[in-house]
Design an enzyme around this catalytic site. Sequence first.
Site, PDB file in Angstrom:
ATOM      1  CG  HIS A 249     -31.148  -4.571  38.130  1.00  0.00           C
ATOM      2  ND1 HIS A 249     -30.274  -5.475  37.831  1.00  0.00           N
ATOM      3  CD2 HIS A 249     -32.297  -4.761  37.214  1.00  0.00           C
ATOM      4  CE1 HIS A 249     -31.035  -6.181  37.049  1.00  0.00           C
ATOM      5  NE2 HIS A 249     -32.206  -5.937  36.697  1.00  0.00           N
TER       6      HIS A 249
ATOM      7  CG  HIS B  21     -36.029  -7.365  37.920  1.00  0.00           C
ATOM      8  ND1 HIS B  21     -35.815  -8.575  37.363  1.00  0.00           N
ATOM      9  CD2 HIS B  21     -35.316  -6.472  37.198  1.00  0.00           C
ATOM     10  CE1 HIS B  21     -35.039  -8.479  36.742  1.00  0.00           C
ATOM     11  NE2 HIS B  21     -34.617  -7.481  36.472  1.00  0.00           N
ATOM     12  CD  GLU B  22     -36.234  -2.849  36.454  1.00  0.00           C
ATOM     13  OE1 GLU B  22     -34.923  -2.651  36.193  1.00  0.00           O
ATOM     14  OE2 GLU B  22     -36.944  -4.099  35.940  1.00  0.00           O
TER      15      GLU B  22
HETATM   16  N1  BES Z   1     -32.313  -4.252  32.450  1.00  0.00           N
HETATM   17  C1  BES Z   1     -33.569  -4.476  32.215  1.00  0.00           C
HETATM   18  C2  BES Z   1     -34.251  -3.835  31.171  1.00  0.00           C
HETATM   19  C3  BES Z   1     -33.823  -3.922  29.620  1.00  0.00           C
HETATM   20  C4  BES Z   1     -34.109  -5.259  29.355  1.00  0.00           C
HETATM   21  C5  BES Z   1     -33.022  -3.365  29.194  1.00  0.00           C
HETATM   22  C6  BES Z   1     -33.918  -5.539  27.935  1.00  0.00           C
HETATM   23  C7  BES Z   1     -32.577  -3.466  27.805  1.00  0.00           C
HETATM   24  C8  BES Z   1     -33.065  -4.563  27.155  1.00  0.00           C
HETATM   25  C9  BES Z   1     -34.651  -4.399  33.596  1.00  0.00           C
HETATM   26  O1  BES Z   1     -34.021  -4.607  34.749  1.00  0.00           O
HETATM   27  C10 BES Z   1     -35.546  -5.592  33.498  1.00  0.00           C
HETATM   28  O2  BES Z   1     -34.993  -6.712  33.338  1.00  0.00           O
HETATM   29  N2  BES Z   1     -36.568  -5.419  33.052  1.00  0.00           N
HETATM   30  C11 BES Z   1     -37.763  -6.830  32.856  1.00  0.00           C
HETATM   31  C12 BES Z   1     -38.717  -6.558  34.047  1.00  0.00           C
HETATM   32  C13 BES Z   1     -38.284  -7.493  35.038  1.00  0.00           C
HETATM   33  C14 BES Z   1     -39.450  -7.657  36.250  1.00  0.00           C
HETATM   34  C15 BES Z   1     -37.837  -9.006  34.504  1.00  0.00           C
HETATM   35  C16 BES Z   1     -38.390  -6.137  31.812  1.00  0.00           C
HETATM   36  O3  BES Z   1     -38.216  -5.266  30.836  1.00  0.00           O
HETATM   37  O4  BES Z   1     -39.264  -7.181  31.036  1.00  0.00           O
HETATM   38 ZN    ZN Z   2     -33.411  -6.357  35.000  1.00  0.00          ZN
END
Ligand code: BES
Ligand code: ZN
Length: 871
Positions: A311, A307-308
């Site tokens: 991005h 996932h990351e």
């Molecule tokens: N961009 C997000 C992290 C984030 C989440 C930043 C909320 C600020 C506020 C990151 O890419 C993300 O989505 N992380 C998920 C994990 C993903 C595998 C669904 C998470 O943090 O749960």
């Molecule tokens: Zn994300």
Amino acid sequence: MEQFRRQARLPKFAVPKRYDIRLKPDLAACKFGGSLDIDLDIVADTRFIVLNAAELSIDNASVSFSPRGSSKLFRPSKIELIQEDEILVLEFGEILPIGVGVLAIWFEGILNDKMKGFYRSTYEHNGEKKNMAVTQFEPADARRCFPCWDEPACKATFKITLEVPSELVALSNMPVSEEKVDGPLKTVSYQESPIMSTYLVAVVVGLFDYVEDHTSDGVKVRVYSQFGKVNQGKFALDVAVRTLELYKEYFAVPYSLPKLDMIAIPDFAAGAMENYGLVTYRETALLYDNQHSAAANKQRVATVVAHELAHQWFGNLVTMEWWTHLWLNEGFATWVSYLATDSLFPEWKIWTQFLDESTEGLRLDGLEESHPIEVDINHAGEIDEIFDAISYRKGASVIRMLQSYLGAEPFQRSLASYIKKYACSNAKTEDLWAALEEGSGEPVNKLMNSWTKQKGYPVVSVKARDNKLEFEQSQFLSSGSSGDGQWIVPITLCCGSYDKRKNFLLQTKSETLTMESLGCPIDACSWIKLNVDQTGFYRVKYDEELAAKLRHAIENKHLTATDRFGILDDSFALCMARQLSLTSLLALMGAYREEPDYTVLSNLISISYKVGKIAADARPELIDNIKQFFINLFQYSAEKLGWEPKKGESHLDAMLRGEILIALAELGDEQTLDEATRRFNAFLDDRNTPLLPPDTRKAAYIAMMQKVNTTNRSGFESLLRVYRETDLSQEKTRILSALASCPDEVIVLEVLNFLLSSEVRSQDAVFGLYVCREGRETAWKWLKENWDLIFQTYGSGFLLTRFVSAVVSPFASLEKAKEVEEFFATRAKPSIARTLKQSIERVHINARWVQSIQNEKDLAEAVKELAYRKY
Ligand code: BES
Ligand code: ZN
């Protein structure tokens, strides 16, 4: 100055082009100093420069212009940091010249403990407590580290320099360009970044070790962790290298930076954060321990990494224009992480598991208090709450629906051209639709607007009549009422076999299909299934005759796992919405006893929890029989799987074993509880005993907690001992998530208080909130008493909202809903407003569901029959 206040976006008379940032964190005193030179393009006449800043103290600022060598310096007559609006306004005595100037600012801040902005995280090294400095800027907290134009569309390049203790590792987005050691301090400069958004800037300073590899085209990839844990980084490292190579092919653009670092941070609010070139993770989402991590932990690491890294293209290279389009980032990364995981680990059948995403999306979007995928954002405080199942899961699901409608090849081709067109720039939802429309020749924009611009989704009712199929769509709401939304629904259906398939767009409220056009008379069809493979984001309601045929087809094993999942999941949703009796739902569940698929069984289990809880409220006298029925239902798989891994067994069996045993433990199955005790005792003697491998540990922990009460605390005490001894974060969360399953209220209260103690990192408390039904009143009382403290600790953000939803949603009476409303009436905050409304709506839905179950006449008889059925 008043004109700049309470605005959603900054005025754009000055545009940043390049940031030269110097930061000097003081890890012992938890503060930092910094200075900035920002190359600015002043594009309109102005006496003001307005940018974002929060919780910083500004020492000094000036703007200089040097046209043709002669330099002129402007000092602001007034510098004001407006805290509520998080803006810094510099007012000048005269109009600034149009053209490029350099804005210099000197500032100071604190390394906070709120896991956002520039913050400190703690760890131990050789028995000594230490601080590290970490950034988390998404969505809008770069402004807490340095003054900036903190909006995703204000892209610029970043040149970062850090002054830190010589013995520490200091990382940022780009590779180091120069390092100068001067006694106890060193100055580390990094290469200038490509053009990027502020929310992706990152810095980490602390003691770390790493493992390293590189991709076939020479991108250097490292996984950093605390000393002693670095071998646990090898799995993620391997996934990252292979995923970068895969995305390079898929997006037809190589990864844009020379290096990629991934780092485990002990205190981290989200799961992971995609900072350009320096991805930060919770330990549980990056580290995998061969001996003590479970199969589910392994899968989590792989999908989060995928996932990351998605991005890095979708988000970092091409960025959403504004937070309204957040779903583009998150929905897309979620969808594509499945594509990558499937390619790396085909045996995980990850596309079947994708249904967990869609069903959570459907669940949230079935509320009146849901919101459209594209959502208005008028204030930075509103952004946190939209990192929810709508942006992620519904977002990913509608992308999947579109991809399967357009076909994999045209979809990918159009996507690659979208990435190429908007690289280093920003895009909106309609830009993606335009690229897909051009690449496929289909009216993508029109089709998709119905899914992203309005909330909710349809339930499609199908009836077989006079050799015709009648379809009708209406908005599905879990409350049982029906909304007035209408969609363009890509309908797929199969009759009697997967070779006989028909697709069409349902563009109106209703439509009729003759069976000739299907090439098969209804009576000759052994079954008809809509939403084939569950790629559509909608529910289906069959008439009785069609539903009976499907039940048969399930029992005779004629349907795929995804379709079996869909039938069960839709039936459950219809039951909650009081459109299907609990009697019918239970009968259908009985058809899944020999279900072999992990995802389907896992959903059967979670449905059984929900049904068990609601039935306990509605018909307590039936609960023993209902439990017995569920035990019978799961016994079949439990016997097949046993407690220990079979040689060479699949990843999915390993995950399933854990979930089945957890279900039996929660249902109080005596045999499971006894076996768990025996194995747990062996585990207490030897943490490496083969009797309790990681996949079954949570089941054993839950089983132990079932027997704990104030006079018999030994299981609880032993678990706390294991919690204190382990330094594996996955083990700690496993324990936390088991503790509150104890049916003794006094113990539940003790567990809840433990969550707020210094022994539990504030990132982890939410895992302990899943309290058993017997403890929900205690949890609510506890939440009220500790609300001020909790609010202070979490401030805002998705961790805070989980306290509300986890504690409030399990209730099932109108009185309770009212009580909750009254409590929060004086404590309303924008950052929890949406979640609070959604949780209260769930309580209302539960309350009505309880009433309807109380009115079901044949339920008692049916339950008895199911409980005593001999197989
Ligand atoms: N961009 C997000 C992290 C984030 C989440 C930043 C909320 C600020 C506020 C990151 O890419 C993300 O989505 N992380 C998920 C994990 C993903 C595998 C669904 C998470 O943090 O749960
Ligand atoms: Zn994300």
